[in-house]
Design an enzyme around this catalytic site. Structure first.
Site, PDB file in Angstrom:
ATOM      1  N   HIS A 184     -27.658  21.064  -1.703  1.00 46.67           N
ATOM      2  CA  HIS A 184     -27.785  21.545  -3.076  1.00 46.67           C
ATOM      3  C   HIS A 184     -26.915  22.781  -3.291  1.00 46.67           C
ATOM      4  O   HIS A 184     -26.808  23.621  -2.408  1.00 46.67           O
ATOM      5  CB  HIS A 184     -29.252  21.883  -3.363  1.00 46.67           C
ATOM      6  CG  HIS A 184     -29.486  22.348  -4.753  1.00 46.67           C
ATOM      7  ND1 HIS A 184     -29.520  21.496  -5.843  1.00 46.67           N
ATOM      8  CD2 HIS A 184     -29.703  23.596  -5.240  1.00 46.67           C
ATOM      9  CE1 HIS A 184     -29.745  22.193  -6.937  1.00 46.67           C
ATOM     10  NE2 HIS A 184     -29.862  23.470  -6.601  1.00 46.67           N
ATOM     11  N   TYR A 210      -9.416  -3.556 -11.655  1.00 51.59           N
ATOM     12  CA  TYR A 210      -9.292  -2.174 -11.201  1.00 51.59           C
ATOM     13  C   TYR A 210      -7.866  -1.646 -11.346  1.00 51.59           C
ATOM     14  O   TYR A 210      -7.674  -0.460 -11.657  1.00 51.59           O
ATOM     15  CB  TYR A 210      -9.795  -2.025  -9.762  1.00 51.59           C
ATOM     16  CG  TYR A 210      -8.917  -2.610  -8.693  1.00 51.59           C
ATOM     17  CD1 TYR A 210      -7.955  -1.831  -8.055  1.00 51.59           C
ATOM     18  CD2 TYR A 210      -9.046  -3.936  -8.291  1.00 51.59           C
ATOM     19  CE1 TYR A 210      -7.143  -2.351  -7.065  1.00 51.59           C
ATOM     20  CE2 TYR A 210      -8.248  -4.471  -7.304  1.00 51.59           C
ATOM     21  CZ  TYR A 210      -7.297  -3.677  -6.696  1.00 51.59           C
ATOM     22  OH  TYR A 210      -6.496  -4.205  -5.724  1.00 51.59           O
ATOM     23  N   GLU A 230      -7.258   1.637 -13.503  1.00 51.87           N
ATOM     24  CA  GLU A 230      -6.709   2.807 -12.821  1.00 51.87           C
ATOM     25  C   GLU A 230      -5.456   3.310 -13.525  1.00 51.87           C
ATOM     26  O   GLU A 230      -5.313   4.517 -13.793  1.00 51.87           O
ATOM     27  CB  GLU A 230      -6.393   2.461 -11.367  1.00 51.87           C
ATOM     28  CG  GLU A 230      -7.629   2.330 -10.496  1.00 51.87           C
ATOM     29  CD  GLU A 230      -7.306   1.894  -9.078  1.00 51.87           C
ATOM     30  OE1 GLU A 230      -8.133   2.128  -8.186  1.00 51.87           O
ATOM     31  OE2 GLU A 230      -6.220   1.302  -8.856  1.00 51.87           O
ATOM     32  N   LYS A 280       0.042   5.283  -6.092  1.00 56.35           N
ATOM     33  CA  LYS A 280      -0.970   5.297  -7.154  1.00 56.35           C
ATOM     34  C   LYS A 280      -1.890   6.497  -7.002  1.00 56.35           C
ATOM     35  O   LYS A 280      -2.186   7.202  -7.986  1.00 56.35           O
ATOM     36  CB  LYS A 280      -1.781   4.005  -7.101  1.00 56.35           C
ATOM     37  CG  LYS A 280      -2.946   3.961  -8.079  1.00 56.35           C
ATOM     38  CD  LYS A 280      -3.907   2.833  -7.733  1.00 56.35           C
ATOM     39  CE  LYS A 280      -4.652   3.121  -6.443  1.00 56.35           C
ATOM     40  NZ  LYS A 280      -5.579   2.036  -6.072  1.00 56.35           N
ATOM     41  N   CYS A 299      -1.359   1.631  -3.085  1.00 54.96           N
ATOM     42  CA  CYS A 299      -2.381   2.656  -2.875  1.00 54.96           C
ATOM     43  C   CYS A 299      -1.835   4.082  -2.840  1.00 54.96           C
ATOM     44  O   CYS A 299      -2.367   4.974  -3.512  1.00 54.96           O
ATOM     45  CB  CYS A 299      -3.137   2.397  -1.571  1.00 54.96           C
ATOM     46  SG  CYS A 299      -3.507   0.687  -1.205  1.00 54.96           S
ATOM     47  N   GLU A 321     -26.352  14.865  -3.865  1.00 51.76           N
ATOM     48  CA  GLU A 321     -27.738  15.035  -3.443  1.00 51.76           C
ATOM     49  C   GLU A 321     -28.675  14.040  -4.136  1.00 51.76           C
ATOM     50  O   GLU A 321     -29.749  13.718  -3.621  1.00 51.76           O
ATOM     51  CB  GLU A 321     -28.211  16.465  -3.700  1.00 51.76           C
ATOM     52  CG  GLU A 321     -28.357  16.845  -5.156  1.00 51.76           C
ATOM     53  CD  GLU A 321     -28.832  18.281  -5.324  1.00 51.76           C
ATOM     54  OE1 GLU A 321     -29.951  18.590  -4.864  1.00 51.76           O
ATOM     55  OE2 GLU A 321     -28.075  19.083  -5.902  1.00 51.76           O
ATOM     56  N   CYS A 340       0.814  -1.213   0.000  1.00 45.96           N
ATOM     57  CA  CYS A 340       0.000   0.000   0.000  1.00 45.96           C
ATOM     58  C   CYS A 340       0.846   1.260   0.000  1.00 45.96           C
ATOM     59  O   CYS A 340       0.662   2.151  -0.822  1.00 45.96           O
ATOM     60  CB  CYS A 340      -0.942  -0.001   1.204  1.00 45.96           C
ATOM     61  SG  CYS A 340      -2.007   1.447   1.267  1.00 45.96           S
TER      62      CYS A 340
END
Length: 489
Positions: free
Chosen positions: A472, A178, A182, A51, A48, A477, A43
């Protein structure tokens, strides 16, 4: 005299192993940890963290373009990979020192060495020295694999990306998971000509069909050349290809690979990934092309081999994963395992939680099974995907559901006249009204899914989502304003 040198010996200095070692030491246990490469594991050092920093870097190209639409006078900008790379590695060095400092302050003894198991209570260092421990925790993680094909050694893997001294002009990424997606988005954003081959019918297998379809569309819109139902048939150095002509592209310079030994007949290639390129590739559809680099993102395997595990009786699975029970204990009572080496849920926060549960069970007398239910996760493509719970496809097989989904052009990029689209989706049980799954494709989807994940983990109903007032104007939302299902089954 103590029966063992340590109460706990941890093998592996990644996030899970480090957390388990620190928390165990806090109980008063005598703890040691061995790491053969760099503290921080996949990681922090080659996953992670670097990356995500590359994701940030790759997004600025569109930010600068949008800024002009919003009235800012922004000159044409170019990306300087060597400058970024230098800063990146300084940050990784800093983080590694933080990990070491945390272990040291916790009273954990650190060994910078590879270790193997000699018996259920003994580890042996590379220099032959042995140490004993009442409990041994294996947290060695995983590593990228290469396909079993001729000349696969010419390709790089994800570990190599962070070490390249210069970016290639073109790259073929093989894989549709992934990691492949990525890095396709990252490198495309940094100006590399990216082609992606995936043998399946659609990228991101296992994720919600509607969400992965939108990501595929957006990746193509941004210029990534995706070929599904496609794989490599042959690959060779461009100079050695059948009826080879002049090289089709310039090779990019690279840097040492963590897995560089024996990768080609050219001795330089043992320390320089660029010496493997350019690479000629022939695909299953008969197309031939030369790429500066070929990157294999075709899966990861547990780092469990050649450790003596099987010799001491530890059961391994088909892919080499350490088989454990719900308390992370192997069939050898003194040996436990957590994280990617068990191939349960291969996520850093999960490894950390497994480490915490292990300490609760073994050192605090509080048997704590690991909770692998309803884990939120994010894919850092562009746009990102955030997901928790069941996909529409899986939920439909389980029970009758309602699907609430919306896709639209968000305000910020629509104003800049970009075609980007986002998606919000809730999967709801007809019987209980509980939200079974939430899937978001959007900028900052990872940030959104962390918050939505709390509600889904708590078992919130669709009506409780509806009772929450919208913020908003935001993209998120839509999670609380979708009133009517678009389909049900």
């Amino acid at each position: 005299m103590a029966e063992f040198d340590y109460d706990l010996f941890v093998i592996g200095g990644g996030s899970g192993g480090v957390r388990a070692a620190r928390v165990a030491a806090a109980t008063g246990a005598r703890v040691a940890l061995a790491e053969e490469y760099r503290m921080g594991g996949t990681c922090v050092i080659r996953g992670c963290v670097p990356k995500k920093l590359m994701v940030f870097a790759s997004e600025y190209k569109e930010v600068f373009a949008d800024a002009r639409t919003y009235g800012w006078d922004v000159d044409e900008c170019t990306f300087d990979w060597p400058s970024f790379r230098s800063h990146l590695h300084k940050e990784l060095d800093r983080l590694e020192s933080v990990y070491r400092s945390l272990l040291d302050k916790s009273g954990v003894e650190i060994f910078d060495s590879r270790v193997t198991l000699k018996d259920p209570h003994t580890v042996q260092f590379a220099n032959g020295v042995t140490k004993s421990a009442k409990h041994i925790l294996v947290a060695t993680g995983g590593h990228p694999n290469r396909p079993d094909m001729e000349n696969a050694h010419l390709g790089i893997v994800s570990n190599d990306i962070f070490l390249m001294e210069e970016l290639p002009k073109s790259i073929l990424i093989v894989g549709g998971g992934y990691i492949a997606c990525e890095f396709a988005c990252i490198l495309n954003g940094l100006g590399v000509d990216v082609t992606l081959y995936y043998r399946g019918a659609q990228i991101l297998r296992g994720f919600d069909d509607e969400a992965r379809g939108l990501i595929a569309d957006m990746m193509r819109e941004k210029g990534i050349d995706i070929h599904v139902g496609t794989n490599i048939v042959e690959m060779a150095p461009d100079s050695d290809r059948p009826e080879a002509g002049p090289a089709g592209s310039d090779a990019a310079m690279g840097a040492p690979s963590e897995h560089g030994k024996g990768i080609a007949s050219n001795p330089k290639s043992e320390t320089d990934p660029a010496a493997r390129g350019p690479v000629w590739v022939k695909s299953t559809n008969g197309h031939e092309q030369v790429f500066d680099h070929v990157m294999f993102a075709t899966g990861r395997d547990p780092s469990s081999h050649d450790m003596g595990l099987e010799e001491v009786g530890v059961k391994l699975g088909r892919r080499g994963e350490i088989v454990v029970d719900e308390y992370s204990q192997t069939n050898v009572p003194s040996i436990y395992a957590i994280g990617d080496v068990t191939k349960r849920v291969e996520l850093t926060p999960v490894a950390i939680r497994e480490g915490m549960a292990f300490v609760e069970t073994v050192f605090k007398g509080n048997p704590t099974p690991v909770d692998h239910e309803l884990i939120p996760s994010a894919i850092f493509t562009q746009p990102e995907m955030g997901t928790i719970g069941m996909t529409e496809e899986d939920a439909r097989e389980q029970e009758e559901i309602e699907v609430y989904s919306t896709s639209f052009r968000p305000m910020q990029t629509a104003f800049a006249d970009r075609p980007d689209r986002v998606m919000m989706k809730l999967i709801v049980s007809k019987r209980t009204r509980v939200v079974l799954g939430c899937h978001i494709v959007s900028p900052n989807a990872g940030e959104m899914i962390q918050m939505a994940g709390i509600a889904v983990k708590m078992g919130a109903t669709k009506e409780q989502f509806d009772q929450t007032c919208a913020v908003h104007p935001t993209i998120s939302e839509e999670l609380v304003t979708m009133r009517d299902p678009i389909r049900s089954s």
